[in-house]
Design a protein around this motif. Structure first.
Motif, PDB file in Angstrom:
ATOM      1  N   THR A  18       3.038  -8.001   0.664  1.00 14.58           N
ATOM      2  CA  THR A  18       3.463  -7.867  -0.530  1.00 14.58           C
ATOM      3  C   THR A  18       1.998  -8.524  -1.345  1.00 14.58           C
ATOM      4  O   THR A  18       1.651  -8.374  -2.453  1.00 14.58           O
ATOM      5  CB  THR A  18       4.432  -7.970  -1.846  1.00 14.58           C
ATOM      6  OG1 THR A  18       4.829  -9.365  -1.657  1.00 14.58           O
ATOM      7  CG2 THR A  18       6.108  -7.320  -0.326  1.00 14.58           C
ATOM      8  N   PHE A  19       1.102  -9.413  -0.851  1.00 16.23           N
ATOM      9  CA  PHE A  19       0.376 -10.441  -1.715  1.00 16.23           C
ATOM     10  C   PHE A  19      -1.047  -9.223  -2.139  1.00 16.23           C
ATOM     11  O   PHE A  19      -1.891  -9.030  -1.335  1.00 16.23           O
ATOM     12  CB  PHE A  19      -0.030 -11.575  -0.321  1.00 16.23           C
ATOM     13  CG  PHE A  19       0.813 -12.542   0.001  1.00 16.23           C
ATOM     14  CD1 PHE A  19       1.870 -12.763  -1.326  1.00 16.23           C
ATOM     15  CD2 PHE A  19       0.437 -13.560   0.486  1.00 16.23           C
ATOM     16  CE1 PHE A  19       2.840 -13.527  -0.837  1.00 16.23           C
ATOM     17  CE2 PHE A  19       1.133 -14.535   0.481  1.00 16.23           C
ATOM     18  CZ  PHE A  19       2.474 -15.040  -0.531  1.00 16.23           C
ATOM     19  N   GLY A  20      -1.170  -9.342  -3.141  1.00 16.12           N
ATOM     20  CA  GLY A  20      -2.098  -8.739  -3.396  1.00 16.12           C
ATOM     21  C   GLY A  20      -2.254  -7.077  -3.546  1.00 16.12           C
ATOM     22  O   GLY A  20      -2.941  -5.814  -4.015  1.00 16.12           O
ATOM     23  N   GLU A  21      -0.475  -6.466  -4.027  1.00 21.47           N
ATOM     24  CA  GLU A  21      -0.488  -4.818  -3.799  1.00 21.47           C
ATOM     25  C   GLU A  21      -0.713  -4.367  -5.078  1.00 21.47           C
ATOM     26  O   GLU A  21      -0.606  -5.460  -5.617  1.00 21.47           O
ATOM     27  CB  GLU A  21       1.372  -5.093  -3.421  1.00 21.47           C
ATOM     28  CG  GLU A  21       1.389  -3.894  -3.523  1.00 21.47           C
ATOM     29  CD  GLU A  21       3.284  -3.795  -2.837  1.00 21.47           C
ATOM     30  OE1 GLU A  21       3.532  -2.694  -2.696  1.00 21.47           O
ATOM     31  OE2 GLU A  21       4.185  -4.909  -2.521  1.00 21.47           O
ATOM     32  N   GLY A  22      -1.199  -3.532  -5.510  1.00 25.38           N
ATOM     33  CA  GLY A  22      -1.754  -2.596  -6.141  1.00 25.38           C
ATOM     34  C   GLY A  22      -3.025  -4.160  -7.124  1.00 25.38           C
ATOM     35  O   GLY A  22      -2.958  -3.286  -8.754  1.00 25.38           O
ATOM     36  N   THR A  23      -3.285  -4.979  -6.149  1.00 25.04           N
ATOM     37  CA  THR A  23      -4.616  -4.997  -6.830  1.00 25.04           C
ATOM     38  C   THR A  23      -5.256  -5.885  -6.063  1.00 25.04           C
ATOM     39  O   THR A  23      -6.936  -6.075  -6.700  1.00 25.04           O
ATOM     40  CB  THR A  23      -4.141  -6.651  -8.066  1.00 25.04           C
ATOM     41  OG1 THR A  23      -3.499  -8.005  -6.407  1.00 25.04           O
ATOM     42  CG2 THR A  23      -2.865  -6.382  -8.182  1.00 25.04           C
ATOM     43  N   ALA A  24      -5.567  -5.408  -4.705  1.00 26.44           N
ATOM     44  CA  ALA A  24      -6.789  -6.153  -3.528  1.00 26.44           C
ATOM     45  C   ALA A  24      -6.793  -4.597  -2.818  1.00 26.44           C
ATOM     46  O   ALA A  24      -5.889  -3.814  -2.826  1.00 26.44           O
ATOM     47  CB  ALA A  24      -6.262  -7.232  -2.955  1.00 26.44           C
TER      48      ALA A  24
END
Length: 72
Positions: A18-24
């Motif tokens: 989920t780290f960076g989900e939707g942003t990376a």
């Protein structure tokens, strides 16, 4: 917490996904039919697109409001 726990924290794979989900977006060089291509992956590892040019892959990620990062 002891020193071993601080130097080697255990993070569940589900949380890492989920780290960076939707942003990376992660841009990775791949080979397709003997030619170099660039795969765009979401934070969860899902392949989103494949481009023939690295700069185009980065631009495509940015056009979709994702911050691109190179990975090996």
């Amino acid at each position: 917490m002891g020193p071993a726990e601080l130097s080697n924290p255990q993070v569940p794979a589900e949380l890492l996904a989920t780290f960076g989900e939707g942003t990376a977006a992660y841009i990775k060089r791949i080979e397709v039919d003997g030619a170099t291509a660039w795969a765009i992956h979401g934070a969860d590892g899902e392949e989103l697109a494949v481009m023939g040019d690295r700069d185009v892959a980065f631009a495509a990620a940015r056009q979709h409001d994702l911050e691109p990062f190179s990975v090996n």
